[in-house]
Design an enzyme around this catalytic site. Structure first.
Site, short mmCIF file in Angstrom:
data_model
loop_
_atom_site.label_atom_id
_atom_site.label_comp_id
_atom_site.label_asym_id
_atom_site.label_seq_id
_atom_site.Cartn_x
_atom_site.Cartn_y
_atom_site.Cartn_z
N ARG A 237 38.20 -17.13 -15.64
CA ARG A 237 39.17 -18.00 -14.99
C ARG A 237 38.65 -19.43 -15.03
NH1 ARG A 237 42.33 -14.58 -15.67
NH2 ARG A 237 43.56 -13.42 -14.15
N GLU A 266 45.12 -25.21 -15.50
CA GLU A 266 45.72 -24.42 -16.56
C GLU A 266 47.23 -24.36 -16.38
OE1 GLU A 266 43.44 -20.89 -17.63
OE2 GLU A 266 45.34 -19.87 -17.95
N HIS A 285 44.70 -19.25 -23.13
CA HIS A 285 44.68 -18.00 -22.32
C HIS A 285 45.32 -16.84 -23.09
CE1 HIS A 285 44.49 -16.53 -17.89
NE2 HIS A 285 44.37 -15.50 -18.73
N1 LIG Z 1 41.31 -14.58 -20.68
C1 LIG Z 1 42.10 -13.55 -20.41
O1 LIG Z 1 43.17 -13.43 -20.99
C2 LIG Z 1 41.66 -12.51 -19.45
C3 LIG Z 1 40.82 -12.81 -18.40
N2 LIG Z 1 40.41 -11.83 -17.55
C4 LIG Z 1 39.49 -12.15 -16.46
O2 LIG Z 1 38.32 -11.36 -16.58
C5 LIG Z 1 37.94 -10.90 -15.29
C6 LIG Z 1 37.05 -9.69 -15.40
O3 LIG Z 1 37.79 -8.54 -15.73
P1 LIG Z 1 37.08 -7.09 -15.73
O4 LIG Z 1 35.85 -7.12 -16.55
O5 LIG Z 1 38.11 -6.09 -16.02
O6 LIG Z 1 36.65 -7.00 -14.18
P2 LIG Z 1 35.47 -6.14 -13.54
O7 LIG Z 1 35.81 -6.04 -12.09
O8 LIG Z 1 35.25 -4.90 -14.32
O9 LIG Z 1 34.18 -7.07 -13.73
C7 LIG Z 1 33.95 -8.23 -13.00
C8 LIG Z 1 32.50 -8.20 -12.52
O10 LIG Z 1 32.19 -9.48 -11.96
C9 LIG Z 1 31.31 -9.27 -10.88
N3 LIG Z 1 31.31 -10.48 -10.04
C10 LIG Z 1 32.35 -11.08 -9.43
N4 LIG Z 1 31.94 -12.18 -8.78
C11 LIG Z 1 30.62 -12.28 -8.99
C12 LIG Z 1 29.60 -13.19 -8.57
N5 LIG Z 1 29.89 -14.23 -7.80
N6 LIG Z 1 28.34 -12.97 -8.95
C13 LIG Z 1 28.03 -11.92 -9.72
N7 LIG Z 1 28.93 -11.02 -10.17
C14 LIG Z 1 30.21 -11.19 -9.79
C15 LIG Z 1 31.84 -8.02 -10.19
O11 LIG Z 1 30.84 -7.40 -9.40
C16 LIG Z 1 32.22 -7.17 -11.41
O12 LIG Z 1 31.18 -6.32 -11.82
C17 LIG Z 1 39.27 -10.70 -14.57
O13 LIG Z 1 39.11 -10.72 -13.17
C18 LIG Z 1 40.10 -11.85 -15.08
O14 LIG Z 1 39.95 -12.98 -14.24
C19 LIG Z 1 40.83 -10.54 -17.71
C20 LIG Z 1 41.66 -10.20 -18.74
C21 LIG Z 1 42.18 -11.15 -19.67
O1 LIG Z 2 44.67 -9.75 -17.07
C1 LIG Z 2 44.28 -10.89 -16.73
O2 LIG Z 2 43.60 -11.09 -15.71
C2 LIG Z 2 44.66 -12.04 -17.56
O3 LIG Z 2 44.14 -13.11 -17.39
C3 LIG Z 2 45.68 -11.91 -18.63
O4 LIG Z 2 45.72 -10.71 -19.25
#
Ligand SMILES: NC(=O)C1=CN([C@@H]2O[C@H](COP(=O)(O)OP(=O)(O)OC[C@H]3O[C@@H](n4cnc5c(N)ncnc54)[C@H](O)[C@@H]3O)[C@@H](O)[C@H]2O)C=CC1
Ligand SMILES: O=C(O)C(=O)CO
Length: 324
Positions: A237, A266, A285
């Site tokens: 993000r 964004e 994005h």
């Molecule tokens: N660019 C894009 O299109 C996309 C972006 N995303 C972003 O990616 C993020 C991650 O997705 P997933 O891997 O599925 O989530 P996830 O929940 O599997 O992994 C996130 C990890 O970050 C850790 N975390 C959070 N805050 C933290 C901190 N302050 N210090 C240390 N560790 C911390 C959590 O403990 C967790 O293990 C989503 O929340 C979303 O914001 C997700 C999909 C698409």
């Molecule tokens: O899934 C998310 O969190 C995204 O940013 C877009 O897929």
């Protein structure tokens, strides 16, 4: 049960909801103002929400006591005040796993694009400045054996780490809220403190889930501690990085380059000075923008809503405490 869908999603999700005989409200205009969006929410029982423009904050839950469940078309749920949702007995669904490979592919793509200066070189071709073969110009850096620092080693972070290990035999260090035992075993990932992470990484890639408390976590003080050859990647993000500080760090060569799929703000303005730098690659994005991931997300969001309509728990609920 009336389901408000603010933007059209892949057909597979719509068909599932229609077959479940749910009444769908899909506005013709996909660019609603906040007031228009809120008016649609007030007409509905359940929301299938695309995008993060509008917040599900305490004001929203006060204004829309009619809303009984929200299925997000995203894995990230930073647009929702989870405490408020739970207090108002609203389960929130998200779309984990189906987009982890696609999103980490974009992190990997940005890492390579920046390392080999793809944007800069493409710009040269487009502007008629290809020139002749120059042994000293446009040199990138190789990633083989370098150290990849992952901030947030969850589902997407793990996929990025695995790919980088396999392709470039990179050393993986990570900082996370909890140790990731699977990653430590499978790819020899090494847990380090936040300070060690930023100081040791040749490539620093952000994959943590975002909350407002983490705004601008990657700021001037952090960029100052990073290596001068470091590449900064953010596909999580935009709020995680202070974009002005990042610009300064890149311009002053405190760090080597940056690849962003998410920006702050964004969408960002096309005249943001960061775009004038040659060591930057920015994408709008598109992390989950593959047919496979977007269909998977549509299916999962629809499954959450259908389960709710049958009185069942949401299969992928981010506030399971709502059921206690
Ligand atoms: N660019 C894009 O299109 C996309 C972006 N995303 C972003 O990616 C993020 C991650 O997705 P997933 O891997 O599925 O989530 P996830 O929940 O599997 O992994 C996130 C990890 O970050 C850790 N975390 C959070 N805050 C933290 C901190 N302050 N210090 C240390 N560790 C911390 C959590 O403990 C967790 O293990 C989503 O929340 C979303 O914001 C997700 C999909 C698409
Ligand atoms: O899934 C998310 O969190 C995204 O940013 C877009 O897929």
């Amino acid at each position: 049960m009336k389901v408000f869908i603010n933007k059209r999603i892949p057909e597979i999700g719509i068909t599932m909801l229609e077959e479940a005989k749910l009444e769908l409200i899909i506005p013709e205009n996909e660019h609603l103002s906040y007031e228009e969006w809120l008016a649609y929410c007030k007409l509905s029982d359940v929301i299938l929400n695309v995008g993060g423009e509008f917040k599900f904050d305490p004001y929203f839950f006060k204004e829309c006591p009619n809303i009984k469940a929200i299925a997000l078309y995203s894995v990230g749920y930073d647009q929702v005040n989870i405490q408020s949702a739970t207090e108002n007995a609203v389960p929130i669904g998200n779309t984990p796993d189906v987009l982890s490979k696609a999103t980490s592919d974009v992190s990997f793509l940005l890492m390579q694009s920046v390392a080999r200066r793809a944007s800069y070189n493409f710009e040269k071709v487009k502007t008629g400045n290809w020139g002749t073969f120059d042994p000293l110009h446009a040199l990138g850096q190789e990633l083989y054996g370098k150290t990849l620092g992952i901030f947030g080693l969850g589902r997407i972070g793990f996929e990025m780490a695995k790919k980088s290990r396999k392709a470039f035999d990179m050393e993986i260090i990570y900082h996370n809220r909890h140790r990731n035992v699977e990653a430590e075993k499978e790819i020899n990932a090494r847990y380090v403190s936040f300070d060690e992470l930023i100081k040791q990484a040749d490539v620093l890639s952000i994959h943590a889930s975002y909350t407002a408390e983490q705004k601008d976590l990657f700021n001037n003080a952090v960029f100052e501690k990073m290596k001068s050859n470091a590449i900064f990647i953010n596909t999580a993000r935009g709020g995680f990085h202070d974009q002005k500080a990042l610009y300064e760090a890149l311009k002053n060569k405190q760090i080597w380059g940056a690849g962003l799929d998410v920006t702050n703000p964004e969408p960002m303005s096309y005249d943001d000075p960061i775009l004038e730098l040659s060591n930057v690659c920015v994408l709008p994005h598109i992390g989950s923008a593959t047919e496979e991931a977007r269909n998977g997300m549509a299916k999962m969001a629809a499954e959450n809503i259908i389960a709710f309509s049958k009185g069942e728990k949401l299969p992928t609920c981010v506030n399971p405490e709502v059921y206690k």
